[in-house]
Structure formats: C-alpha cells, structure tokens
Scaffold this motif. Structure first.
Motif, PDB file in Angstrom:
ATOM      1  N   GLU A  76      12.412 -11.819   1.334  1.00 47.70           N
ATOM      2  CA  GLU A  76      11.574 -11.491   0.179  1.00 47.70           C
ATOM      3  C   GLU A  76      10.744 -10.236   0.436  1.00 47.70           C
ATOM      4  O   GLU A  76      10.701  -9.323  -0.389  1.00 47.70           O
ATOM      5  CB  GLU A  76      10.646 -12.671  -0.125  1.00 47.70           C
ATOM      6  N   LYS A  77      10.094 -10.174   1.591  1.00 46.48           N
ATOM      7  CA  LYS A  77       9.260  -9.021   1.918  1.00 46.48           C
ATOM      8  C   LYS A  77      10.112  -7.758   2.035  1.00 46.48           C
ATOM      9  O   LYS A  77       9.735  -6.698   1.531  1.00 46.48           O
ATOM     10  CB  LYS A  77       8.511  -9.277   3.221  1.00 46.48           C
TER      11      LYS A  77
ATOM     12  N   ARG B 198      11.110  -6.589  -1.413  1.00 43.67           N
ATOM     13  CA  ARG B 198       9.964  -6.050  -2.132  1.00 43.67           C
ATOM     14  C   ARG B 198       9.649  -4.627  -1.672  1.00 43.67           C
ATOM     15  O   ARG B 198       9.450  -3.722  -2.480  1.00 43.67           O
ATOM     16  CB  ARG B 198       8.763  -6.977  -1.903  1.00 43.67           C
TER      17      ARG B 198
END
Length: 95
Positions: free
Chosen positions: A33-34, A37
């Motif tokens: 996810e990071k 992003r």
C-alpha cells in the motif's frame, strides 16, 4: 494438464503508475500500500516534489498512546489494543 510458467516477480498491477519506483520501494521493505501510494504520487508530480512534501507530520514519539491507537485503527493494524507505545510506533512506521 497445462503447466504454469514461473515468473520471477509479479507486477504491482494496473493501478500503479510508476512500476520501477514501486518495485524499489518494495525491495526496501515497504508495504504494498505504501509503495503504491508513493509511486503514484511520484508519477503525478516530480519525484523531488514528493520528497519535499513529505516529513510534515510530527514524530510518533511525541504522540499519545490514545492518538497512536486511533491512527493504528484507521490503518486497520491488528493487535493494536494490546500494544505498548513503542510497539505501536514500530507498527505505524512499518505499515
């Protein structure tokens, strides 16, 4: 019976706009996810602009345990209710 071909790496998927940066971030140990992003933010702006923008939040060390647990809940970190402050900080930093 058909055999599957083995691939060395599975790509990040169509929603990631900068595959190369995503893979570099994943290799550094960042979460999917990071990594996605950051890679998408870098694709929308220049990478240096994304780097300048970061770092505006205060240190987790200055947060209260209640605030850390609230943030951990937002990120759906499991086991947060029984974590000590140092464990919450570690979980949030490595999410």
């Amino acid at each position: 019976m058909a055999t599957k071909k083995s691939t060395s790496k599975k790509g990040p998927g169509p929603s990631v706009k900068d595959d190369e940066l995503y893979e570099k971030l994943r290799d550094e140990g960042n979460s999917k996810e990071k990594s996605a992003r950051i890679a998408n933010a870098a694709a929308n702006e220049s990478r240096s602009a994304v780097g300048r923008r970061g770092g505006e939040s205060g240190s987790y060390d200055d947060w209260t345990v209640a605030d850390l647990r609230k943030r951990a809940a937002e990120l759906e970190i499991e086991g947060r209710s029984s974590m000590a402050k140092s464990e919450l900080i570690d979980a949030l930093r490595h999410h």
